[in-house]
Structures are given as C-alpha cells and as structure tokens.
Design an enzyme around this catalytic site. Structure first.
Site: not given
Ligand code: ATP
Ligand code: LTN
Length: 333
Positions: A199, A196, A114
């Site tokens: 969102k 990965k 990040k």
């Molecule tokens: P941001 O983009 O704001 O970092 P994010 O989409 O990575 O957010 P988080 O809010 O950090 O999502 O994660 C919420 C949950 O979803 C956590 O348990 C995380 O491990 C899971 N998660 C996030 N992205 C993935 C992915 N690409 N595949 C599987 N699990 C995911």
C-alpha cells in the site's frame, strides 16, 4: 480459550493484498473458530517508523478501522483498537529491545528492503520494529497470529524472544504460532509481479486499493503486466504476471488453477482480465458501501473506545508481571 491477534499499519489505503492476505482470513477465523478471544489493532506506532504526514496518518487510522468492519470484522466478536492508545505496547517494545540482538534485527528481510527504499532517513525504529511487533503479540498471551507470508520471519523472531525471556526470567510469555493461509498469502504488484503488492508503493498502478473507484479498478487490472504468450496458465516462474492475477481470481472465486486454466482454454488475456475485474468489483462494492456508512459515524469511535479499554485491562495486568520479572521499579503485589 485461544487468543488470536493481528494488526495492520495505517500507511495508506488497504490493498487487495492486505485484504486477501490478512483481513479476509481474520473474518474467516472470526466466523469459523469457537472459543477464541480475537484482538485486531491498527499498528500506528509501526507506521511512524517511516516518516508520515500527521494529517494523512490520522485519516488513515480512522479509515483502517472502518475498513476492518466493512470487510466483515464484527465488533461484537473482535476487539478492535488503536495500538498507540494502549501505552504498554511501547513499554514492552522497549523491553524487547533490551533482549533482542542487533545482529538478528539486521537480518530481517523487511528491514533490508525498506532500508534500500528509504535511503535517506532510515530511522532506528525501522531496525527495532520487530521488537515492537513481538511486544504487540506477547503482551496479550497470544496463541495464534494470522498474517501474510511476509511476516513469517518477524513471527519467528517473536518466538525466539519469548523463549529467551522465559528461560532467563522464568515462564512469562506464551510462545505464539503464526497462521498463514496458503491462498492469498502473497499477492504481487500489478506492474512488477516479482515484488509484493504494497500500500505504500509510490506507483498507484501497482496495487488495487480497496476504496479505489470502479473504473480505476478496471483500468488497473487491464493494465496489469502479463507476457506475450497469451495463454492463461499458472507458472509462477515463467509467467509471474498472469499467475498473480490467477491467484487473485482463485482467492475470490474458490476455483483452483486447473479450473481457471480449463475455463480460459483458447481464450486470451483480455477476456480473463475483464472477468477478473468484474469479480473483484463485485466483492469490493459492498465493502465500499458499508465503509461510506461507517466512516463518519459515532459508532466507530465507540467501538475503538471499547477495544482500547479491553486491551488496556489485559496489557496492564501483563506488564505488572513483566516489570517484576525484570526487577525494575518497586515490587508490584
Ligand atoms: P507497507 O506498504 O506500509 O509496508 P503493506 O501493504 O506491506 O504495508 P502491512 O501493513 O505491512 O502491509 O501488512 C498488513 C498485513 O497484510 C500483514 O498480515 C501482511 O502480511 C499482509 N500483506 C501485506 N501485503 C500483502 C500482499 N501483497 N499479499 C498478501 N498479504 C499481504
Ligand atoms: N508488522 C506487521 C503489522 C503488525 C502485526 C503486529 C501483525 C504489527 N504488529 C502484530 C501481527 C501481529 C505488518 O504486517 N507489517
């Protein structure tokens, strides 16, 4: 009784990655485990470690609450609440900073990633984020934390902090275990399958939002990066694009990679993608319908009030003990 806890940041609309890596497992655990107390929250204090538009944030918080329920979390079985409404999270988060070392925080992969993406305005809280996450977990004597693979390192740090606190100040915290399902734990970006799915990705084509419209979903899957070889075969290293789509397919249908390879033997990517789009849409459509019923309902607020009250009750009890252990303030009987 075992206590489970997890949270998601309201940083945008939930993606298929969040759904398959996290929420779908929450629902499974809720339905399959007996004798559990399950808390699921909206991690809004975590969201503001990266600058957010206040209006959009408010909307995303409410939206995430509705998504949780629309995806199958049952408020009579799970306590749903908003992190910032239970003040003790921030308090214990600060205390965790007092026992966490800068070196161990600087080693966190998510922080390093990040920091690279948000070169301007890297906040202090982005670095101390895992201390707040540890607090979220330790505040409730959590035994099991269901998360996606990317959170494993934060869970290890949480365990280290709990063990450190216990040995310095006496037994106070339960040392939690992560629960990472083997399937869906890491769904990748549709346009760069080495990254990965996230969102907060500025490119909307990189992810499927759980609230995307049906045509958008079809187009995003159709446009997902694959390779020129044209065989539906699972090979993460050499064919990361199609392998990622196969892992989505497998998560949603329960078919193994071998089953999928056999089914599409001799067929091209186009047919596979058309079928995958249909499978994804069939699963998402009822979620969207339920979401639309809930989003402006009074019921949603009542659920969040109840969750907040329950979490506050547990958190207050715990914090009285933690303050005594640290020796701050006056002794609380
Ligand atoms: P941001 O983009 O704001 O970092 P994010 O989409 O990575 O957010 P988080 O809010 O950090 O999502 O994660 C919420 C949950 O979803 C956590 O348990 C995380 O491990 C899971 N998660 C996030 N992205 C993935 C992915 N690409 N595949 C599987 N699990 C995911
Ligand atoms: N950091 C997590 C969200 C999160 C969380 C938690 C998950 C914040 N606090 C406590 C489990 C338990 C993420 O997914 N980015």
């Amino acid at each position: 009784m075992k206590r489970l806890l997890s949270g998601i940041q309201p940083t945008g609309i939930i993606t298929l990655g969040n759904y398959l890596g996290a929420i779908k497992n929450f629902v499974k655990l809720q339905n399959e485990l007996e004798d559990i107390d399950f808390l699921v929250f909206i991690a809004d204090l975590h969201a503001i470690t990266i600058p957010q538009d206040p209006q959009a944030l408010r909307k995303n918080i409410k939206s995430l609450a509705a998504v949780y329920i629309a995806c199958g979390l049952d408020p009579s079985k799970v306590h749903l609440f908003i992190q910032s409404e239970v003040l003790e999270h921030a308090e214990l988060g600060y205390m965790m900073q007092c026992i966490g070392g800068i070196g161990e925080l600087e080693r966190m992969t998510q922080y390093k990633d990040k920091k690279k993406r948000h070169v301007e305005g890297v906040t202090t809280a982005l670095l101390t984020y895992p201390c707040l996450m540890a607090a979220d977990i330790l505040l409730y004597d959590t035994n099991i934390v269901p998360v996606g693979e990317d959170q494993k390192q934060h869970l290890e740090l949480t365990r280290d902090l709990a063990i450190r606190f216990n040995s310095k100040f006496g037994d106070t915290f339960v040392v939690p275990e992560p629960y990472i399902a083997d399937k869906g734990a890491r769904i990748m970006s549709l346009i760069d399958p080495t990254k990965k799915m996230s969102k907060s990705d500025p490119n909307h084509k990189a992810y499927i939002g759980i609230l995307d419209d049906i045509n958008q979903i079809k187009n995003k899957i159709k446009g997902a990066v694959t390779d020129l070889d044209g065989t539906v075969k699972y090979d993460e290293e050499n064919k990361p694009g199609i392998s990622n789509l196969m892992s989505i397919y497998s998560c949603m249908t329960g078919l193994s990679y071998e089953d999928i390879e056999a089914k599409y033997n001799g067929k091209g990517y186009a047919e596979f993608k058309t079928d995958l789009a249909e499978i994804v849409i069939n699963e998402i459509k009822p979620i969207q319908e339920k979401y639309n019923e809930l989003i402006n309902s009074k019921e949603l607020d009542e659920i969040l009030d109840n969750g907040r009250d329950y979490a506050t009750y547990l958190a207050r009890k715990k914090m009285a003990k933690v303050r005594n252990r640290f020796g701050i303030g006056r002794k609380i009987k």
